[in-house]
Design a protein around this motif. Structure first.
Motif, PDB file in Angstrom:
ATOM      1  N   LEU A  61      31.729  40.450  46.503  1.00  0.00           N
ATOM      2  CA  LEU A  61      31.350  40.419  45.307  1.00  0.00           C
ATOM      3  C   LEU A  61      31.557  38.919  45.011  1.00  0.00           C
ATOM      4  O   LEU A  61      32.489  38.413  44.619  1.00  0.00           O
ATOM      5  CB  LEU A  61      32.011  41.249  44.505  1.00  0.00           C
ATOM      6  N   GLU A  63      29.379  36.015  42.326  1.00  0.00           N
ATOM      7  CA  GLU A  63      28.174  35.424  41.419  1.00  0.00           C
ATOM      8  C   GLU A  63      27.288  36.860  40.936  1.00  0.00           C
ATOM      9  O   GLU A  63      26.077  36.863  41.083  1.00  0.00           O
ATOM     10  CB  GLU A  63      27.385  34.637  42.047  1.00  0.00           C
ATOM     11  N   ASN A  64      28.403  37.939  40.675  1.00  0.00           N
ATOM     12  CA  ASN A  64      27.618  39.075  40.291  1.00  0.00           C
ATOM     13  C   ASN A  64      26.487  39.875  41.373  1.00  0.00           C
ATOM     14  O   ASN A  64      25.865  40.615  40.973  1.00  0.00           O
ATOM     15  CB  ASN A  64      26.823  38.945  38.839  1.00  0.00           C
ATOM     16  N   VAL A  65      26.676  39.426  42.726  1.00  0.00           N
ATOM     17  CA  VAL A  65      25.880  40.085  43.599  1.00  0.00           C
ATOM     18  C   VAL A  65      27.058  40.712  44.773  1.00  0.00           C
ATOM     19  O   VAL A  65      27.998  40.299  45.199  1.00  0.00           O
ATOM     20  CB  VAL A  65      25.294  39.276  44.600  1.00  0.00           C
ATOM     21  N   THR A  67      27.653  42.795  47.916  1.00  0.00           N
ATOM     22  CA  THR A  67      27.094  42.954  49.249  1.00  0.00           C
ATOM     23  C   THR A  67      27.992  44.129  50.029  1.00  0.00           C
ATOM     24  O   THR A  67      29.084  43.907  50.176  1.00  0.00           O
ATOM     25  CB  THR A  67      27.201  41.771  50.048  1.00  0.00           C
ATOM     26  N   GLN A  95      22.388  45.270  49.256  1.00  0.00           N
ATOM     27  CA  GLN A  95      22.852  44.392  48.203  1.00  0.00           C
ATOM     28  C   GLN A  95      22.522  44.907  47.074  1.00  0.00           C
ATOM     29  O   GLN A  95      21.673  45.296  46.654  1.00  0.00           O
ATOM     30  CB  GLN A  95      22.425  42.937  48.243  1.00  0.00           C
ATOM     31  N   PHE A  96      23.317  44.559  45.979  1.00  0.00           N
ATOM     32  CA  PHE A  96      23.033  44.833  44.476  1.00  0.00           C
ATOM     33  C   PHE A  96      23.256  43.745  43.463  1.00  0.00           C
ATOM     34  O   PHE A  96      24.605  42.960  43.614  1.00  0.00           O
ATOM     35  CB  PHE A  96      23.693  46.072  44.015  1.00  0.00           C
ATOM     36  N   THR A  97      22.534  43.522  42.421  1.00  0.00           N
ATOM     37  CA  THR A  97      22.984  42.626  41.495  1.00  0.00           C
ATOM     38  C   THR A  97      23.631  43.309  40.400  1.00  0.00           C
ATOM     39  O   THR A  97      22.935  44.357  39.808  1.00  0.00           O
ATOM     40  CB  THR A  97      21.779  41.941  40.912  1.00  0.00           C
ATOM     41  N   LEU A  98      24.754  42.911  40.004  1.00  0.00           N
ATOM     42  CA  LEU A  98      25.399  43.735  38.752  1.00  0.00           C
ATOM     43  C   LEU A  98      25.344  43.126  37.505  1.00  0.00           C
ATOM     44  O   LEU A  98      25.235  41.926  37.278  1.00  0.00           O
ATOM     45  CB  LEU A  98      26.947  43.685  39.074  1.00  0.00           C
ATOM     46  N   SER A  99      24.878  43.754  36.519  1.00  0.00           N
ATOM     47  CA  SER A  99      24.643  43.246  35.160  1.00  0.00           C
ATOM     48  C   SER A  99      26.053  42.984  34.446  1.00  0.00           C
ATOM     49  O   SER A  99      26.105  42.397  33.646  1.00  0.00           O
ATOM     50  CB  SER A  99      23.528  44.108  34.506  1.00  0.00           C
TER      51      SER A  99
END
Lengths: 135, 155
Positions: A61, A63-65, A67, A95-99
Motif C-alpha cells: 500500500l 500513495e493510496n494504491v 496492490t 490493484q485498487f485505489t483507495l479513496s
C-alpha cells in the motif's frame, strides 16, 4: 430475510488479466474475485486466492494504491500427465485505489483456506463524529 | 488427417478465393501452434462448479479442485469404481449489518459434481487433503489398470 434453501453456486471461469505489465517469469496472471465493504471504522477486503500460501503473497500500500500479488504454485508433481484440465494455475494480481486514508500501522491481513481477509482501519480523523450542538 | 485435407485436390465449391485463403491460413495456424502456443484451449468444461483438473502418473490419479473458503469438514467426497463425487456448500459469512458493500464478486451456494476417470481405482486406498482452498484427491489405480510391461521373447 433468510433463504430457506440455498441456491447452487455458479461456475465462474478465472478472469485472466488482459494487459499486465510484463512479468520477468512467464506465466498466467488472474484477477481474483473480491468483496469490499466498509464500516465506519475500517475497510475490509476479502479476496479468493486458492493455492496461495502466506509466504507467496505480497500486499503493498503506497500513495493510496493497494496492490495484491499472490503466487499460486503449480500443484502438479513432475511425472503427472493431464487427463482433464478445466482450470489453470497462475499468479493473482489486482490493484485498487483507495479513496480513504488508511492507518498503515494497524492493517491486518489473514490468509486462510485460500481467502485473504484484509482489514484496513481508517485514520481516526476520517471516522465520522457526531457533533453535539449545545443549546 | 488435417494435412491430407489441405493437400487434397481442389473441389468444385463456390467459395471465393479469399475465403479459401482464410481457411488455409486457419489450418496452418492450428498446425503451427498459433497464438495459444500449440494447445487448443477450447476444451469444453462441464460448466459446473467446481472446475476440476484430473492428472495421472504411473500409479495414481489426482483430482484437484479450487474451493476457496472451504475446509475439509465442509466437503462430502465419495468414490465408486471409476467415479469421484464431490458435494458441499460454500458459505460466505455475513458481515456487520452496518457494512456498506463496494464490490461483491464472490459467489456462495451449494455444489455437487461427479467426474468419471478413464480407469478403475483402488477405492480402499483413496486419500484426500484440502489445503489453502485447493482440494487434492489421490486415487491409486486398480491393479488391472496399471500398465504392465510384457516381455517379448525372441524365438
Amino acid at each position: 430475510m433468510a433463504e430457506t434453501e440455498s441456491k447452487s453456486i455458479q461456475v465462474k471461469e478465472k478472469a485472466e488479466v488482459t494487459t499486465p505489465a510484463e512479468q520477468t517469469r512467464p506465466g498466467l496472471v488472474f484477477t481474483p474475485a473480491v468483496d469490499i465493504f466498509e464500516t465506519e471504522k475500517e475497510i475490509t477486503l476479502l479476496a479468493d486466492m486458492p493455492g496461495v500460501k502466506s509466504k507467496d503473497l505480497n500486499i503493498d500500500l503506497r500513495e493510496n494504491v493497494l496492490t495484491l500479488d499472490g503466487d499460486a504454485k503449480l500443484p502438479e508433481g513432475a511425472g503427472e500427465v493431464d487427463v482433464i484440465r478445466e482450470y489453470r494455475t497462475g499468479k493473482y494480481y489486482r490493484q485498487f485505489t483507495l479513496s480513504q486514508v488508511i492507518d498503515q500501522a494497524k492493517i491486518d491481513a489473514e490468509l486462510k483456506d485460500g481467502v485473504l481477509r484484509l482489514r484496513l482501519p481508517k485514520v481516526e480523523a476520517a471516522t465520522p463524529r457526531k457533533i453535539v450542538i449545545k443549546s | 488427417m488435417l494435412l491430407r485435407r489441405m493437400t487434397g485436390l481442389p473441389t468444385w465449391d463456390w467459395t471465393s478465393p479469399s475465403e479459401q485463403m482464410e481457411r488455409l491460413r486457419r489450418q496452418m495456424e492450428l498446425l503451427s501452434g498459433g497464438p495459444t502456443g500449440g494447445r487448443i484451449w477450447s476444451t469444453p468444461t462441464a460448466g459446473v462448479f467446481p472446475l476440476m483438473n484430473v492428472t495421472e502418473d504411473k500409479d495414481n490419479y489426482y483430482v484437484r479442485a479450487e474451493l476457496p473458503g472451504l475446509k475439509a469438514d465442509d466437503l462430502e467426497l465419495s468414490v465408486t469404481g471409476d467415479t469421484v463425487s464431490i458435494a458441499g456448500e460454500r458459505k460466505i459469512p455475513a458481515e456487520d449489518e452496518k457494512a456498506q458493500y463496494h464490490r461483491r464478486e464472490r459467489d456462495a451456494g451449494r455444489f455437487s459434481r461427479i467426474v468419471t476417470l478413464p480407469a478403475q481405482m483402488n477405492t480402499a486406498k483413496v486419500g484426500a487433503s484440502c489445503t489453502d482452498g485447493v482440494l487434492k484427491v489421490t486415487l491409486p489405480k486398480a491393479e488391472e489398470a496399471k500398465p504392465r510391461q510384457i516381455a517379448v521373447k525372441a524365438s
